[in-house]
Design an enzyme around this catalytic site. Structure first.
Site, short mmCIF file in Angstrom:
data_model
loop_
_atom_site.label_atom_id
_atom_site.label_comp_id
_atom_site.label_asym_id
_atom_site.label_seq_id
_atom_site.Cartn_x
_atom_site.Cartn_y
_atom_site.Cartn_z
N HIS A 148 0.83 -1.22 0.00
CA HIS A 148 0.00 0.00 0.00
C HIS A 148 0.87 1.27 0.00
O HIS A 148 0.41 2.33 0.42
CB HIS A 148 -0.94 0.05 1.21
N SER A 155 15.60 21.60 -16.16
CA SER A 155 14.44 22.44 -16.41
C SER A 155 14.93 23.76 -16.98
O SER A 155 15.99 24.25 -16.60
CB SER A 155 13.68 22.69 -15.11
N LYS A 202 16.55 21.40 -10.91
CA LYS A 202 15.83 20.22 -11.36
C LYS A 202 16.70 19.14 -11.97
O LYS A 202 17.62 19.41 -12.71
CB LYS A 202 14.79 20.64 -12.40
N GLU A 245 9.58 8.61 -17.01
CA GLU A 245 8.19 9.01 -17.23
C GLU A 245 7.70 8.56 -18.60
O GLU A 245 6.58 8.07 -18.75
CB GLU A 245 8.07 10.53 -17.12
N LYS A 256 -1.03 -3.09 -39.44
CA LYS A 256 0.41 -2.81 -39.43
C LYS A 256 0.84 -1.59 -38.62
O LYS A 256 1.78 -1.68 -37.83
CB LYS A 256 0.90 -2.69 -40.89
N1 ARG Z 1 -2.00 -3.81 -48.58
C1 ARG Z 1 -2.72 -5.00 -48.27
C2 ARG Z 1 -2.67 -5.26 -46.76
O1 ARG Z 1 -1.89 -4.63 -46.13
C3 ARG Z 1 -2.12 -6.17 -48.98
C4 ARG Z 1 -3.10 -7.26 -49.29
C5 ARG Z 1 -4.10 -6.78 -50.28
N2 ARG Z 1 -4.94 -7.84 -50.70
C6 ARG Z 1 -6.06 -7.59 -51.35
N3 ARG Z 1 -6.79 -8.61 -51.68
N4 ARG Z 1 -6.42 -6.39 -51.65
O2 ARG Z 1 -3.40 -6.05 -46.23
#
Ligand code: ARG
Length: 461
Positions: free
Chosen positions: A157, A278, A284, A291, A326
């Protein structure tokens, strides 16, 4: 004009907004090396199985190497109209080698291509996480070895609980980060199946050799189901969940460094290399790296929630939704690697402040449990009764502005007649920590054993 890639069926080109929402080249260019490695393995296999000629394969291979060097050299002209890294590479290959380039996409689709590229990229990141974690664990073990004897307050705690050792606290984090490392390694082992050859979704009628491409690209085996191979992103989710747990651990140790480096605690001094000043307050020393490392968990866990949400409810097989996988993973991986490196540097450089740690350990009646244990051991009291006796003594000490060891023997005996002068031996913080010899306990003896075990394990890797 019509799209050069599928112009056969299209009379008109895409609207500018269509192009903008569709394109992934702005970020998936990071998959260039994986894309080209995958294409080279695919082309070699197509030649070995007689699907394309050896001459075409040789041209394709040489062309792909040229494309790679253009991309690495920064001279490659990426095109948004060409949508993604796969189309950009293939289009440039056609410029370089002509018609043979058109044979590369035989028995393949962008669906298995992107699943392959991304899987290889995430696989590399899992390896990088393991490497980064190993370095961090080493730094923690170094702190534990140097500070096995340093006594500090242990908290529950965030209230003083019992004395612990600096080394023990460091090795607590080593345990956590070692489990994180094992999670990345597990995820890597599970993701190491090759989706290439799943084609669009159903496999292909060409006599491809998926085992050959899988082996060439460092996979344990080809994935067993073509629909699964192009549909799932659980390998990325597992990476993100491992990263989220790891980032949570990083956030906790960061928080401790922020607290410990404050003027109110003064438990640790972070090095100049990992502190900032700072622009207005000359005194500082701000723990900015700690952080920011504490904060990275926000985007990393955010990425995990984001991708889980993108994937939920998607019908099999590929849907364009999956292109949204991605950026989240790229950002999470970048954030994690940076946070791991920063934490490793901070831990390596930081200097525990022995006197302050000891003084803090000795305040807050941290050896009250030792006194109760003494009554159990030496006077045969049931622990609950001992707890009550010590509670009264803590109150007496607190009311008179003293610590437990500052009470007189007479005062002690007033709370329980069986108390003798020997009790004072267990009331120092050093004695308290040293007594905790149970396996996994905080005594310097056990900490040294554990640190030695870590050293051995790290050396054996
Ligand atoms: N740029 C697409 C992705 O990142 C690649 C695959 C595209 N496939 C398709 N059937 N349009 O997923």
């Amino acid at each position: 004009g019509a799209n050069t890639m599928w112009g056969g069926r299209f009379a008109a080109g895409p609207d500018a907004i269509m192009e903008a929402i569709n394109a992934s080249i702005g970020f998936d260019r990071r998959l260039a090396a994986q894309d080209i490695a995958g294409s080279r393995a695919h082309a070699a296999m197509l030649a070995d199985t007689g699907i394309i000629t050896a001459d075409d394969a040789a041209q394709i291979d040489a062309g792909l190497l040229t494309v790679l060097s253009e991309i690495e050299g920064g001279t490659f002209a990426f095109s948004t109209a060409l949508e993604d890294i796969h189309m950009n590479v293939e289009s440039r290959l056609r410029e370089l080698i002509g018609d043979a380039a058109g044979r590369l996409h035989t028995a393949r689709s962008r669906n298995d291509q992107v699943a392959l590229d991304f899987r290889m990229w995430v696989r590399d990141q899992a390896d990088a996480a393991v490497t980064g974690l190993t370095a961090l664990i080493e730094a923690l073990v170094g702190q534990a070895e140097a500070g096995a004897d340093l006594v500090m307050p242990g908290f529950t705690h965030l209230q003083t609980a019992q004395p612990v050792t600096w080394g023990h606290h460091m090795l607590a984090y080593a345990e956590m980060f070692a489990r994180d490392r094992a999670r990345f390694a597990d995820a890597r082992a599970r993701m190491n199946e090759c989706p290439l050859g799943a084609a669009a979704l159903a496999g292909t009628g060409f006599p491809i050799d998926r085992h050959a491409t899988a082996a060439a690209l460092g996979f344990d085996r080809p994935s067993a189901n073509s629909l699964d191979a192009v549909s799932d992103r659980d390998f990325a989710l597992e990476f993100l969940s491992s990263a989220s747990i790891c980032a949570t651990h990083l956030s906790r140790i960061s928080e401790e460094l922020v607290i410990w480096s404050s003027a109110q605690f003064r438990f640790v001094r972070l090095s100049d290399r990992f502190s900032t000043g700072s622009s207005i307050m000359p005194q500082k020393r701000n723990p900015d790296a700690a952080e920011l490392t504490r904060a990275k968990v926000g985007r990393i866990t955010g990425a995990m929630v984001s991708l889980l949400t993108v994937m939920k409810g998607l019908p099999l097989a590929y849907s364009k939704d999956m292109q949204e996988d991605k950026e989240q993973v790229f950002d999470a991986a970048d954030s994690l690697m940076l946070a791991l490196a920063a934490m490793e540097g901070m831990v390596r450089d930081m200097a525990p402040q022995a006197d302050n740690l000891r003084a803090a350990a000795a305040s807050g009646f941290s050896t009250a449990t030792d006194l109760a244990d003494w009554l159990v051991r030496e006077a045969g009291l049931p622990f609950r009764d001992a707890h009550h006796v010590v509670g009264a003594l803590v109150k007496l000490a607190e009311d008179s502005g003293r610590d437990l060891p500052e009470l007189t023997l007479e005062e002690m005996q007033g709370a329980h007649p069986a108390i003798t002068a020997g009790v004072f031996d267990v009331l120092t913080v050093e004695a308290s920590a040293a007594s905790r010899l149970s396996y996994g306990g905080t005594s310097p003896t056990r900490v040294r054993e554990q640190a030695a075990r870590w050293r051995e394990a790290l050396a054996a890797e």
